[in-house]
Design a protein around this motif. Structure first.
Motif, PDB file in Angstrom:
ATOM      1  N   ASP A  26      -9.423 -10.260  -3.925  1.00  0.00           N
ATOM      2  CA  ASP A  26      -8.297  -9.590  -3.280  1.00  0.00           C
ATOM      3  C   ASP A  26      -8.000  -8.243  -4.018  1.00  0.00           C
ATOM      4  OD1 ASP A  26      -7.718 -12.070  -2.346  1.00  0.00           O
ATOM      5  OD2 ASP A  26      -6.250 -13.119  -4.416  1.00  0.00           O
ATOM      6  N   GLU A 146     -10.015  -1.870   5.351  1.00  0.00           N
ATOM      7  CA  GLU A 146      -8.486  -2.686   5.624  1.00  0.00           C
ATOM      8  C   GLU A 146      -7.932  -2.956   4.343  1.00  0.00           C
ATOM      9  OE1 GLU A 146      -9.974  -4.337   9.860  1.00  0.00           O
ATOM     10  OE2 GLU A 146      -9.553  -5.684   8.409  1.00  0.00           O
ATOM     11  N   LEU A 147      -8.766  -3.638   3.283  1.00  0.00           N
ATOM     12  CA  LEU A 147      -8.468  -4.067   2.080  1.00  0.00           C
ATOM     13  C   LEU A 147      -7.994  -2.979   1.154  1.00  0.00           C
ATOM     14  CD1 LEU A 147     -11.320  -6.624   1.700  1.00  0.00           C
ATOM     15  CD2 LEU A 147      -8.769  -7.372   2.012  1.00  0.00           C
ATOM     16  N   ASP A 149      -6.814  -0.263   2.254  1.00  0.00           N
ATOM     17  CA  ASP A 149      -5.516   0.220   2.881  1.00  0.00           C
ATOM     18  C   ASP A 149      -4.261  -0.385   2.288  1.00  0.00           C
ATOM     19  OD1 ASP A 149      -6.570   2.407   4.297  1.00  0.00           O
ATOM     20  OD2 ASP A 149      -6.573   1.570   6.310  1.00  0.00           O
ATOM     21  N   ILE A 150      -4.449  -1.883   2.363  1.00  0.00           N
ATOM     22  CA  ILE A 150      -3.257  -2.787   1.873  1.00  0.00           C
ATOM     23  C   ILE A 150      -3.041  -2.549   0.613  1.00  0.00           C
ATOM     24  CG2 ILE A 150      -2.808  -5.346   1.309  1.00  0.00           C
ATOM     25  CD1 ILE A 150      -4.820  -5.996   3.822  1.00  0.00           C
ATOM     26  N   CYS A 151      -4.070  -1.908  -0.314  1.00  0.00           N
ATOM     27  CA  CYS A 151      -3.836  -1.889  -1.686  1.00  0.00           C
ATOM     28  C   CYS A 151      -3.329  -0.271  -2.039  1.00  0.00           C
ATOM     29  CB  CYS A 151      -5.288  -1.883  -2.445  1.00  0.00           C
ATOM     30  SG  CYS A 151      -5.211  -1.574  -4.208  1.00  0.00           S
TER      31      CYS A 151
END
Lengths: 341, 193
Positions: A26, A146-147, A149-151
């Protein structure tokens, strides 16, 4: 114990006794270096990642060259053995040594172009070894981005310009893989602004010059077979010129260091395709000579098979001369173009 | 090769345009023609713009336990000490200090802190299957030891990515067969003598 759910990312890398793989959680990516019995873990948290670069490298070409050359030699041995020019046992030798080489060559070809992936953090630049082939790397890095960017949120142009210095270079265009025309533009001997770049340009010049000499000598060797009278003199001239050409090429390879960069790759691939192609055709002609005249030439050996007695051998030799000289001219032209830029 | 910046071309070191970043394909530098894929994230400029200002403590702010001149940003969830952004270690959603991190590592209670694991199932499987296959006279010695390992480490954690226990189960079965086989062999040898 607290457990973390990991998802496998594309890409892997094997060393002599290790296997590296990459996993995503995550909030971090996990680099696993496994020896089979012990696993070592390195975690890189999404909040710490400043950037990722994927740079194509010539490693896959080098590997293809390293495996392809002995494979070709083994193939020639096997074919001459099957044609009964040498003992049939050599075909078994060819099969035993050729199969692993062929497997390695195919695997390298299927895995595609190689690259180097670096993750930048505030304290260190980390090379992600499992991401060493372009196709899976681009898939994996897109997923990681992508991950991240979410963070971290999206990239802000204004804030980026605050820390950037100087005007930005334009990009030419986007391509799925390395663009050949752009690569050709990157021949650019002597265009690199730094000292390391100039050194590389000098090395590339050396490599191309030696390759040109090698091609010239190869052309002359084939020409000697065609024109010089007398079997012994002809063969001696051929072999001496051939050995000299190999010496020149290997000296250039040793001094040039990285011949697959800066346009050396173009000359090298042409040499492989045209040069080795004509050699294969030449040996095919030699074998056909042997098969057509087994009775008339009972003392037929590999050495006197080089005599251009049949028209097909003459044609192949003429092609070899023309191909080598064309490559020589090509090397000269590239060198002159590089100097004038 | 010197230090590279993720927002510069890897060959000519020219700064790349904003449009070059975070593309799923390779892009070609307009200056030198070299290809590459470049991904840039806000942490790149945040570290430069906000990094220093976040550290400096104002008069009315709480200070870090370890660095009195730095402003405290969070409290350690292990011991309650105030920590600045330098001392703060973030693991998942929790924030701890270096002392608590060390304590946690010693107790080994978190998968997020482990740096190394021995794969006992692979070691046991090699002992039970590969060693007797390569050198069969070793089986009477390796089989009991492999069986002991399989039972001893049955509940031990395997790979951090998650793995089934088939290696241990197969190892146990192989060991039992090898032990029975060895016993039968010894019986017949003794009987023959």
């Amino acid at each position: 114990m607290e457990t973390v759910k990991y998802r496998r990312l594309p890409g892997w890398h094997t060393g002599l006794f290790t296997r590296d793989s990459l996993w995503s959680a995550d909030d971090h990516i996990l680099l696993v270096q496994s020896s089979g019995y012990v696993e070592r873990y390195r975690r890189y948290y999404f909040k710490d990642i400043q950037g990722i670069t994927v740079i194509p490298t010539p490693r896959s070409y080098r590997l293809a060259l390293a495996i392809g050359t002995p494979l070709l030699l083994v193939a020639v041995v096997a074919v001459t053995s099957i044609a009964k020019m040498i003992q049939p046992e050599w075909a078994i030798f060819g099969g035993i040594f050729g199969m692993p080489l062929l497997l390695g060559f195919v695997v390298n070809w299927v895995r595609g172009k190689s690259c180097r992936t670096t993750v930048y953090t505030a304290v260190a630049d980390i090379n992600l070894t499992p991401l060493s082939r372009l196709r899976p790397t681009l898939r994996a890095v897109t997923r990681i981005a992508e991950l991240v960017d979410i963070c971290q949120g999206p990239l802000d142009r204004t804030r980026l310009n605050l820390v950037a210095e100087g005007p930005a270079a334009n990009i030419l265009h986007r391509k799925t893989h390395v663009d050949r025309s752009a690569k050709r533009g990157a021949l650019a001997y002597g265009r690199s602004p730094d000292v390391a770049g100039e050194l590389k340009a000098k090395q590339s010049t050396l490599w191309l010059a030696s390759l040109g000499v090698a091609e010239l000598l190869q052309g002359l060797a084939a020409l000697a077979l065609l024109l010089i009278g007398g079997g012994a003199v002809r063969q001696a001239t051929f072999f001496i010129l051939l050995i000299l050409s190999l010496l020149a090429a290997s000296m250039g390879l040793a001094r040039g260091g990285r011949p697959l960069k800066y346009g050396g790759i173009v000359a090298l691939s042409h040499t492989l395709v045209v040069g080795l192609g004509t050699y294969v055709a030449f040996y095919a002609a030699v074998i056909s000579n042997a098969m057509k005249h087994p009775a008339s030439t009972p003392d037929f050996t590999f050495t006197n098979a080089l005599e251009p007695t049949l028209p097909v051998t003459k044609i192949v030799l003429t092609m070899s001369v023309a191909g080598s000289l064309l490559l020589f001219i090509y090397c000269v032209v590239v060198l002159i173009r590089g100097r004038t830029r | 090769m010197g230090h590279l910046e993720p927002d510069h071309c890897h060959r000519c070191r020219e700064r790349l345009a904003f449009e070059a970043f975070n593309q799923p394909n390779l892009i070609v530098c307009g200056n030198c023609g070299s290809a590459g894929a470049y991904f840039l994230f806000p942490a790149y400029y945040s570290a430069t713009i906000e990094g220093q200002s976040a550290l400096v403590r104002l008069e009315e702010q709480a200070s870090c336990y370890f660095h009195p001149s730095n402003a405290a940003t969070v409290a350690c969830e292990g011991c309650g000490r105030f920590l600045c952004s330098v001392c703060d270690i973030e693991i998942g959603r929790s924030h701890i200090c270096t002392y608590c991190l060390q304590a946690k590592k010693t107790q080994s209670t978190s998968a997020k802190l482990e740096n190394e694991r021995v794969l006992h199932d692979s070691v046991t499987f090699t002992l039970a299957a590969a060693v007797p296959f390569l050198f069969w006279p070793a089986a009477p010695f390796t089989a009991p030891y492999a069986l002991y390992r399989a039972i001893r480490y049955y509940n031990a954690p395997t790979s951090i990515m998650g793995r089934s226990k088939w290696r241990l189960i197969v190892s146990m079965l192989l060991c039992v067969f090898q032990i029975i086989g060895t016993a039968v062999l010894i019986y017949f040898v003794v009987k023959a003598i």
